[in-house]
Design a protein around this motif. Structure first.
Motif, PDB file in Angstrom:
ATOM      1  N   PRO A   1       0.803  -1.226   0.000  1.00 59.58           N
ATOM      2  CA  PRO A   1       0.000   0.000   0.000  1.00 59.58           C
ATOM      3  C   PRO A   1       0.836   1.277   0.000  1.00 59.58           C
ATOM      4  N   ALA A   2       0.391   2.241  -0.785  1.00 62.13           N
ATOM      5  CA  ALA A   2       0.981   3.580  -0.759  1.00 62.13           C
ATOM      6  C   ALA A   2       0.219   4.493   0.189  1.00 62.13           C
ATOM      7  N   ASP A   3      -1.056   4.178   0.406  1.00 63.20           N
ATOM      8  CA  ASP A   3      -1.925   4.990   1.262  1.00 63.20           C
ATOM      9  C   ASP A   3      -1.867   4.453   2.690  1.00 63.20           C
ATOM     10  N   ALA A   4      -1.195   5.181   3.562  1.00 60.70           N
ATOM     11  CA  ALA A   4      -1.016   4.717   4.936  1.00 60.70           C
ATOM     12  C   ALA A   4      -2.328   4.655   5.710  1.00 60.70           C
ATOM     13  N   THR A   5      -3.353   5.392   5.257  1.00 58.14           N
ATOM     14  CA  THR A   5      -4.625   5.392   5.976  1.00 58.14           C
ATOM     15  C   THR A   5      -5.429   4.121   5.732  1.00 58.14           C
ATOM     16  N   GLY A   6      -5.141   3.432   4.640  1.00 54.23           N
ATOM     17  CA  GLY A   6      -5.881   2.218   4.317  1.00 54.23           C
ATOM     18  C   GLY A   6      -7.213   2.462   3.642  1.00 54.23           C
ATOM     19  N   ARG A   7      -7.527   3.728   3.349  1.00 58.58           N
ATOM     20  CA  ARG A   7      -8.844   4.037   2.762  1.00 58.58           C
ATOM     21  C   ARG A   7      -9.008   3.415   1.379  1.00 58.58           C
TER      22      ARG A   7
ATOM     23  N   SER B   1      16.904   7.757   6.247  1.00 60.75           N
ATOM     24  CA  SER B   1      15.572   7.157   6.265  1.00 60.75           C
ATOM     25  C   SER B   1      14.830   7.501   4.976  1.00 60.75           C
ATOM     26  N   GLY B   2      13.561   7.161   4.947  1.00 59.20           N
ATOM     27  CA  GLY B   2      12.716   7.448   3.789  1.00 59.20           C
ATOM     28  C   GLY B   2      11.429   8.098   4.241  1.00 59.20           C
ATOM     29  N   PRO B   3      10.384   8.039   3.424  1.00 61.63           N
ATOM     30  CA  PRO B   3       9.097   8.647   3.787  1.00 61.63           C
ATOM     31  C   PRO B   3       8.609   8.164   5.150  1.00 61.63           C
ATOM     32  N   GLY B   4       8.299   9.102   6.026  1.00 65.55           N
ATOM     33  CA  GLY B   4       7.948   8.760   7.397  1.00 65.55           C
ATOM     34  C   GLY B   4       6.661   7.998   7.564  1.00 65.55           C
ATOM     35  N   ASP B   5       5.794   7.981   6.523  1.00 67.76           N
ATOM     36  CA  ASP B   5       4.531   7.263   6.657  1.00 67.76           C
ATOM     37  C   ASP B   5       4.671   5.780   6.313  1.00 67.76           C
ATOM     38  N   LEU B   6       5.870   5.345   5.923  1.00 69.01           N
ATOM     39  CA  LEU B   6       6.110   3.928   5.661  1.00 69.01           C
ATOM     40  C   LEU B   6       6.530   3.236   6.949  1.00 69.01           C
TER      41      LEU B   6
END
Length: 338
Positions: free
Chosen positions: A126-132, A186-191
């Motif tokens: 998933p790219a969308d961390a919210t799971g929507r 590091s990388g994108p913090g939402d991962l």
């Protein structure tokens, strides 16, 4: 333009019913050998190709498994795709590989496409961390399995790697080589992988009696070589400069290595480097790269197996979360003790 031959044309030329032609294609063991041979000869002569779209409409599902990853430019995901494809082919399925580019919007578009195409199932990082996006997709009742992600609920299958353990392996190795200050690119913090690898790094520092401040984070919004070069330039500007660097993936590590090499900084004598993933290029770098190996091919294979189980659900499928273990592979980029 010549008309495309259909199943009725095959039946007419072979002197059999349309149902017999269908049986030859789908259940050949139910047709007498001489009849089967006559039908196959007609198929070859006419150049008949079964209409997959028509079969799909009747069955309600295609023979395509979809794989949606963050970045097909990353060899890690190529290996995941390789493992999934082998399993899918053994089951008589094809694999549609798509790249979200870490964009939730593009992810949503691809999931919509998969629903339109009635794929038999989806493997997704998933790219969308919210799971929507996945919540919306689930209404189509198409099974999906999370890849390189931990499931947040018991209602989804997932295959991931223990990234906390991986981060601890990387930084523990650097500490054992005498380093007391480590940069974390590091990388994108939402991962969650990025956060878990940092957690593991901090746990290794704590176990060695070092303060959290011994880990100096250099954030990046991407996970590619160019971002690694940028991080390497920032690393060179730090005062005091850490003597080692742990990168969230190998592409970042290769970029850092390029930046250090261009600045005349010796690896590992001046700065040691550890990457993550152990992609093929890691061992072939100018200074062979120490890396935390993820079993990417195994991850793809196991995710596809879970998806096939759920797609063939007879009411007994149980969702499972499989956590694989990483392995530290030591090479020249970190091998000199201090």
């Amino acid at each position: 333009m010549a008309r495309v031959a259909g199943i009725k044309d095959v039946a007419r030329q072979a002197g059999v019913s349309v149902g017999t032609v269908s049986n030859v294609i789908n259940r050949p063991e139910t047709v007498l050998p001489e009849t089967r041979a006559r039908v196959l000869a007609a198929i070859a002569d006419l150049g008949y190709v079964r209409s997959e779209s028509a079969r799909q409409l009747r069955a309600g599902r295609s023979r395509i498994m979809a794989l949606l990853v963050l970045d097909m430019g990353n060899p890690f995901f190529v290996d995941v795709a390789r493992g999934a494809e082998r399993t899918a082919r053994q089951a008589g399925l094809g694999v549609m590989v798509c790249n979200s580019g870490q964009s939730p919007a593009e992810e949503a578009e691809y999931l919509g496409l998969f629903a339109e195409q009635r794929v038999c199932g989806v493997l997704v990082t998933p790219a969308d961390a919210t799971g929507r996006n996945l919540e919306s997709f689930s209404r189509h009742r198409i099974p999906y399995v999370l890849v390189d992600r931990v499931a947040s609920t018991t209602g989804t299958c997932a295959v991931s790697v223990d990234d906390v353990r991986g981060g601890a392996l990387a930084v523990g190795h650097l500490i054992s080589a005498g380093h007391r200050s480590v940069a974390y690119v590091s990388g994108p913090g939402d991962l969650h992988q990025i956060r878990d690898r940092r957690t593991g790094a901090l746990s290794a520092l704590a176990e060695a009696g070092l303060e959290p401040e011994a880990l100096v984070e250099i954030p990046s919004d991407r996970l590619d070589v160019a971002a690694g070069r940028d991080a390497g330039a920032r690393l060179l500007g730090l005062v005091p400069r850490p003597t080692a660097v742990f990168c969230a993936n190998d592409l970042l590590a290769l970029g850092v290595l390029q930046a250090l090499y261009a600045a005349g900084v010796r690896v590992p004598q001046d700065i040691a480097i550890v990457g993550y993933d152990d992609i093929e290029f890691a061992a072939a770098a100018a200074v062979p790269l120490t890396s935390v190996r993820q079993p990417a091919v195994v991850m793809g294979r196991m995710a596809a197996e879970l998806l096939l189980e759920e797609a063939d659900d007879d009411g007994r499928h149980e969702h499972r979360s499989v956590v694989l273990q990483p392995e530290l592979v030591v090479r020249a980029s970190s091998s000199t003790p201090r």
